[in-house]
Design an enzyme around this catalytic site. Sequence first.
Site, PDB file in Angstrom:
ATOM      1  N   CYS A   1       0.716  -1.116  -0.034  1.00 48.32           N
ATOM      2  CA  CYS A   1       0.010   0.067   0.037  1.00 48.32           C
ATOM      3  C   CYS A   1       0.837   1.460   0.015  1.00 48.32           C
ATOM      4  CB  CYS A   1      -0.877  -0.049   1.035  1.00 48.32           C
ATOM      5  SG  CYS A   1      -0.226  -0.758   2.904  1.00 48.32           S
TER       6      CYS A   1
ATOM      7  N   HIS B   1      -2.792   6.281   4.417  1.00 52.76           N
ATOM      8  CA  HIS B   1      -1.513   6.319   4.976  1.00 52.76           C
ATOM      9  C   HIS B   1      -1.151   7.696   4.327  1.00 52.76           C
ATOM     10  CE1 HIS B   1      -1.339   2.055   5.907  1.00 52.76           C
ATOM     11  NE2 HIS B   1      -0.944   1.693   4.836  1.00 52.76           N
TER      12      HIS B   1
ATOM     13  N   SER C   1      -5.586   0.260   9.703  1.00 54.90           N
ATOM     14  CA  SER C   1      -6.211  -0.883   9.005  1.00 54.90           C
ATOM     15  C   SER C   1      -5.459  -1.638   8.103  1.00 54.90           C
ATOM     16  CB  SER C   1      -7.428   0.057   8.223  1.00 54.90           C
ATOM     17  OG  SER C   1      -6.822   0.910   7.421  1.00 54.90           O
TER      18      SER C   1
END
Length: 352
Positions: free
Chosen positions: A132, A252, A162
């Site tokens: 990610c 993020h 998460s």
Amino acid sequence: MTKDNSYHVAVVGATGAVGQKMIKMLEESNLPISTLKLLSSKRSAGTKVDFKGKELIVEEATDESFTGIDIALFSAGGSVSKRFAPEAVKRGAVVIDNTSAYRMDEQVPLVVPEVNSEDLESHQGIIANPNCSTIQMVAALKPIQDAFGLSRVIVSTYQAVSGAGTQAVEELRDQTRQFLAEEEVTATILPVKGAEKHYPIAFNALPQIDVFQENGYTFEEMKMINETRKILHRQDLSVAATCVRLPFFTSHAESVYIEIEQSGIETEAIRHVLQEADGVILQDDPLTQTYPTPQSSAGKKEVFVGRVRKDLDHPNGFHLWVVSDNLLKGAAWNSVQIAEKLMEKNLLLHEK
Ligand code: L14
């Protein structure tokens, strides 16, 4: 593939944080889906999930689950991918794997569609979805590399809980309540599930995401370094990363320092290429205090960039602030976008 050109799709890890978002992204996608099969471990089998108004029941994954499947999206941990991805490919499926199991495998394309969709063309059944934090960074770096060249990247991340799964999300909720009630705070999941030692995440910052490597970097940091080089086709690129977990649920954020190859480039020129870039939204205006935050990007599919500014010492140095929803562009949306691209390029195995 069915006669009307629609696909049999499977999601492995359907009850997980990413799996749930994959189902949502498939609902929103223009991919024609004739059947959706939801797979999981034995433990989660039987769970009911809604898809386009119909109730589907999650089944335990077996080798036979993949018979007739065209596209299988995996996000159930690296060991599940290792166990079932080759079986799915053997049965004619293309696997889009959101774990780190195959990312650095030379035979496996590692793809962010806006950045390197041409790498899909050489696939042999498995395509890896990058980490990610890497995805959102390379989405911002690629247009800059294309326009001005890129020689160095130093990134510090500010990552949501998460990414570490639904148990980490619960842990942050519980600890926040405990902390505010002045109760004892219990830490059992973060920084790494199953590790010897745990630290509280609520009202804290943890400089460890994933396990430590022998060189003193964490695995998350090494993923950012190695995956960035692979996706940008730049084994020579200098990359350093520090990955930090913070107590918020979604998205993020990253502070990214770059050095470009061309000299004499002004901040406005960097802003301009970011503004034109696919999948990137520039939100950058100090006069109006405009910049993205984890909250402002949550639930959105794009990568948001702000705080673009020139380094005060290095003539070719710039700083950026890059934010994106870690479960969407960072995971589920990027995977579904890869599936859409495979369809567009006629690269699904049953069509090859
Ligand atoms: O490599 O804990 O895809 O936030 C990304 C999320 C590893 C764990 C990966 C986290 C995962 C990471």
